[in-house]
Scaffold this motif. Structure first.
Motif, PDB file in Angstrom:
ATOM      1  N   MET A  51      -0.745 -12.335   5.949  1.00  0.00           N
ATOM      2  CA  MET A  51      -1.221 -10.977   6.224  1.00  0.00           C
ATOM      3  C   MET A  51      -2.692 -10.832   5.857  1.00  0.00           C
ATOM      4  O   MET A  51      -3.462 -10.174   6.567  1.00  0.00           O
ATOM      5  N   LEU A  52      -3.097 -11.443   4.750  1.00  0.00           N
ATOM      6  CA  LEU A  52      -4.512 -11.430   4.389  1.00  0.00           C
ATOM      7  C   LEU A  52      -5.330 -12.209   5.415  1.00  0.00           C
ATOM      8  O   LEU A  52      -6.410 -11.772   5.838  1.00  0.00           O
ATOM      9  N   ASP A  53      -4.809 -13.367   5.829  1.00  0.00           N
ATOM     10  CA  ASP A  53      -5.516 -14.235   6.767  1.00  0.00           C
ATOM     11  C   ASP A  53      -5.825 -13.523   8.074  1.00  0.00           C
ATOM     12  O   ASP A  53      -6.938 -13.617   8.604  1.00  0.00           O
ATOM     13  N   MET A  54      -4.844 -12.783   8.589  1.00  0.00           N
ATOM     14  CA  MET A  54      -5.048 -12.129   9.886  1.00  0.00           C
ATOM     15  C   MET A  54      -5.882 -10.855   9.779  1.00  0.00           C
ATOM     16  O   MET A  54      -6.246 -10.267  10.793  1.00  0.00           O
ATOM     17  N   ASN A  55      -6.204 -10.439   8.553  1.00  0.00           N
ATOM     18  CA  ASN A  55      -6.977  -9.217   8.356  1.00  0.00           C
ATOM     19  C   ASN A  55      -8.324  -9.473   7.693  1.00  0.00           C
ATOM     20  O   ASN A  55      -8.880  -8.584   7.044  1.00  0.00           O
ATOM     21  N   GLY A  56      -8.847 -10.689   7.874  1.00  0.00           N
ATOM     22  CA  GLY A  56     -10.181 -10.971   7.366  1.00  0.00           C
ATOM     23  C   GLY A  56     -10.239 -11.980   6.251  1.00  0.00           C
ATOM     24  O   GLY A  56     -11.310 -12.250   5.714  1.00  0.00           O
ATOM     25  N   GLY A  57      -9.072 -12.557   5.873  1.00  0.00           N
ATOM     26  CA  GLY A  57      -9.083 -13.589   4.843  1.00  0.00           C
ATOM     27  C   GLY A  57      -9.162 -13.016   3.445  1.00  0.00           C
ATOM     28  O   GLY A  57      -8.667 -11.933   3.167  1.00  0.00           O
ATOM     29  N   TRP A  58      -9.811 -13.778   2.557  1.00  0.00           N
ATOM     30  CA  TRP A  58      -9.925 -13.380   1.161  1.00  0.00           C
ATOM     31  C   TRP A  58     -11.396 -13.305   0.757  1.00  0.00           C
ATOM     32  O   TRP A  58     -12.129 -14.257   0.990  1.00  0.00           O
ATOM     33  N   PRO A  59     -11.832 -12.151   0.267  1.00  0.00           N
ATOM     34  CA  PRO A  59     -11.060 -10.966  -0.102  1.00  0.00           C
ATOM     35  C   PRO A  59     -11.003  -9.884   0.982  1.00  0.00           C
ATOM     36  O   PRO A  59     -10.511  -8.792   0.735  1.00  0.00           O
ATOM     37  N   GLY A  60     -11.513 -10.209   2.195  1.00  0.00           N
ATOM     38  CA  GLY A  60     -11.624  -9.187   3.235  1.00  0.00           C
ATOM     39  C   GLY A  60     -10.319  -8.527   3.607  1.00  0.00           C
ATOM     40  O   GLY A  60     -10.295  -7.342   3.979  1.00  0.00           O
ATOM     41  N   GLY A  61      -9.203  -9.272   3.522  1.00  0.00           N
ATOM     42  CA  GLY A  61      -7.923  -8.698   3.928  1.00  0.00           C
ATOM     43  C   GLY A  61      -7.314  -7.734   2.930  1.00  0.00           C
ATOM     44  O   GLY A  61      -6.273  -7.115   3.222  1.00  0.00           O
ATOM     45  N   GLN A  62      -7.935  -7.573   1.775  1.00  0.00           N
ATOM     46  CA  GLN A  62      -7.380  -6.684   0.755  1.00  0.00           C
ATOM     47  C   GLN A  62      -7.226  -5.246   1.267  1.00  0.00           C
ATOM     48  O   GLN A  62      -6.249  -4.560   0.929  1.00  0.00           O
ATOM     49  N   ALA A  63      -8.166  -4.807   2.075  1.00  0.00           N
ATOM     50  CA  ALA A  63      -8.138  -3.411   2.539  1.00  0.00           C
ATOM     51  C   ALA A  63      -6.864  -3.112   3.321  1.00  0.00           C
ATOM     52  O   ALA A  63      -6.268  -2.032   3.174  1.00  0.00           O
ATOM     53  N   ALA A  64      -6.437  -4.054   4.171  1.00  0.00           N
ATOM     54  CA  ALA A  64      -5.216  -3.836   4.958  1.00  0.00           C
ATOM     55  C   ALA A  64      -3.995  -3.749   4.050  1.00  0.00           C
ATOM     56  O   ALA A  64      -3.098  -2.925   4.278  1.00  0.00           O
ATOM     57  N   ILE A  65      -3.933  -4.587   3.017  1.00  0.00           N
ATOM     58  CA  ILE A  65      -2.798  -4.545   2.098  1.00  0.00           C
ATOM     59  C   ILE A  65      -2.793  -3.230   1.318  1.00  0.00           C
ATOM     60  O   ILE A  65      -1.735  -2.636   1.083  1.00  0.00           O
ATOM     61  N   LEU A  66      -3.955  -2.759   0.934  1.00  0.00           N
ATOM     62  CA  LEU A  66      -4.037  -1.498   0.200  1.00  0.00           C
ATOM     63  C   LEU A  66      -3.625  -0.317   1.084  1.00  0.00           C
ATOM     64  O   LEU A  66      -3.035   0.654   0.591  1.00  0.00           O
ATOM     65  N   ARG A  67      -3.913  -0.407   2.384  1.00  0.00           N
ATOM     66  CA  ARG A  67      -3.449   0.657   3.285  1.00  0.00           C
ATOM     67  C   ARG A  67      -1.928   0.661   3.369  1.00  0.00           C
ATOM     68  O   ARG A  67      -1.292   1.718   3.425  1.00  0.00           O
ATOM     69  N   MET A  68      -1.319  -0.523   3.383  1.00  0.00           N
ATOM     70  CA  MET A  68       0.145  -0.603   3.351  1.00  0.00           C
ATOM     71  C   MET A  68       0.678   0.047   2.085  1.00  0.00           C
ATOM     72  O   MET A  68       1.640   0.818   2.115  1.00  0.00           O
ATOM     73  N   ALA A  69       0.052  -0.283   0.973  1.00  0.00           N
ATOM     74  CA  ALA A  69       0.510   0.256  -0.313  1.00  0.00           C
ATOM     75  C   ALA A  69       0.394   1.772  -0.342  1.00  0.00           C
ATOM     76  O   ALA A  69       1.259   2.458  -0.918  1.00  0.00           O
ATOM     77  N   ALA A  70      -0.636   2.313   0.286  1.00  0.00           N
ATOM     78  CA  ALA A  70      -0.839   3.761   0.289  1.00  0.00           C
ATOM     79  C   ALA A  70       0.260   4.490   1.054  1.00  0.00           C
ATOM     80  O   ALA A  70       0.499   5.676   0.825  1.00  0.00           O
ATOM     81  N   ARG A  71       0.946   3.785   1.942  1.00  0.00           N
ATOM     82  CA  ARG A  71       2.060   4.378   2.684  1.00  0.00           C
ATOM     83  C   ARG A  71       3.355   4.339   1.882  1.00  0.00           C
ATOM     84  O   ARG A  71       4.405   4.726   2.377  1.00  0.00           O
ATOM     85  N   GLY A  72       3.315   3.865   0.659  1.00  0.00           N
ATOM     86  CA  GLY A  72       4.515   3.833  -0.177  1.00  0.00           C
ATOM     87  C   GLY A  72       5.252   2.517  -0.102  1.00  0.00           C
ATOM     88  O   GLY A  72       6.482   2.491  -0.090  1.00  0.00           O
TER      89      GLY A  72
END
Length: 332
Positions: free
Chosen positions: A172-193
């Motif tokens: 999931m990180l890889d497809m969203n910009g790698g590391w650390p770029g993909g962190q934002a996508a994971i944080l958006r998931m977390a914000a949805r609960g």
């Protein structure tokens, strides 16, 4: 009661440890450390055919890697069989795996892409690290990765505790910009609960009880439940993240032990043994083969699925950093 249970667990672990230690020192005996559910059935068949005892010590992938690392240059095992080539790469770089062990086989095109260049392990099959599982009547099912940030509440296993969950997070990180770029996508998931559970079975429990509207779980778990219960539906994302199963041989074992282990690695890949695995009664039968054996009858044609294989050379060395960040930023 809790003390009694803890004592029983400790005793069980101690017994397995002693059995493995004794077995590893016995001539003509094979010791397998495994997190692959099919390993017991395959080992039993090998034992009958080869006429030698086989000890299988089963444990989750995370515990397996920790135990192998602790034993280091004094292994009590001959063969490892587990899921996740990122972990295999770490063991190889530590010098714990014998090289040149992968046999010459009629690999599929996908199978060839998963083999290591130094032959430090054999790829026995693969599953998908995460696909969407939802229950009919619980709202719209996720259609793709974007739904994870825009849709209803999702559950997934903790990548610090569950073996398949770290390759899923890496993908999931890889497809969203790698590391650390993909962190934002994971944080958006977390914000949805986003619900983080200890394991895939815990995610299923949250789905059954309505705590989440969908689970992101390993394909074996999802297909196993959906084939038994028509109330559950599956959506395979594009791309889907590959989770290879690998088998390896201990570098620091006598030549005779390595020869027996090599026989076992070849045995795993025999067409009749692949067929045996495909017809197990458990969810362990839901794997895609990496050699040109008969097509898996219970799964979609892999040619119809878009696949992503996170590079273990990139994501393996980063596991501690990535899971540490996930624990602090998402699990808390």
């Amino acid at each position: 009661m809790m003390r009694l249970r803890a004592a029983a667990v400790a005793l069980g672990i101690a017994v397995l440890w002693c059995l493995a230690g004794l077995s590893a020192g016995t001539r003509g005996r094979l010791v397998v450390y495994s997190s692959v559910g099919a390993s017991a059935a395959v080992a039993a068949a090998f034992s009958r055919e080869a006429g030698m005892p086989v000890t299988v010590v089963t444990m989750p992938a995370g515990a397996l890697l920790a135990r192998v690392s602790a034993e280091a240059r004094h292994p009590h095992w001959d063969v490892l069989w587990f899921e996740g080539d990122d972990g295999a790469l770490a063991l190889d770089r530590a010098g714990l795996l014998a090289h040149g062990v992968a046999p010459t086989l009629d690999w599929t095109a996908q199978g060839r892409t998963l083999l290591p260049s130094d032959g430090a392990y054999e790829v026995t099959s693969f599953t998908l690290a995460g696909i969407f599982l939802s229950r009919t009547g619980s709202g719209p099912a996720p259609r793709g990765w974007r739904d994870l940030t825009d849709g209803a509440r999702l559950g997934m296993a903790n990548p610090a505790l569950s073996g398949p969950a770290y390759p899923l997070l890496a993908g999931m990180l890889d497809m969203n910009g790698g590391w650390p770029g993909g962190q934002a996508a994971i944080l958006r998931m977390a914000a949805r609960g986003l619900l983080i559970a200890p394991s895939n079975p815990s995610v299923l429990l949250a789905l059954r009880t309505g705590r989440v509207s969908a689970g992101l779980v390993q394909s074996t778990v999802a297909f196993g439940l959906a084939r038994r219960d028509s109330r559950y539906r599956i959506t395979v994302p594009r791309p889907a993240i590959i989770l290879p199963a690998i088998a390896a041989i201990a570098a620091d074992r006598p030549a005779a032990s390595r020869a027996i282990a090599g026989r076992f690695l070849r045995y795993i890949m025999r067409p009749d043994i692949q067929e045996l695995r495909m017809h197990l009664s458990s969810s362990d039968r839901f794997f895609w083969p990496v050699t040109t054996v008969p097509r898996q009858p219970d799964l979609p044609d892999i040619g119809t699925i878009s696949l992503l294989h996170p590079d273990p050379a990139i994501w393996g060395p980063r596991q501690a950093e990535v899971t540490g960040w996930f624990q602090q930023a998402v699990v808390r």
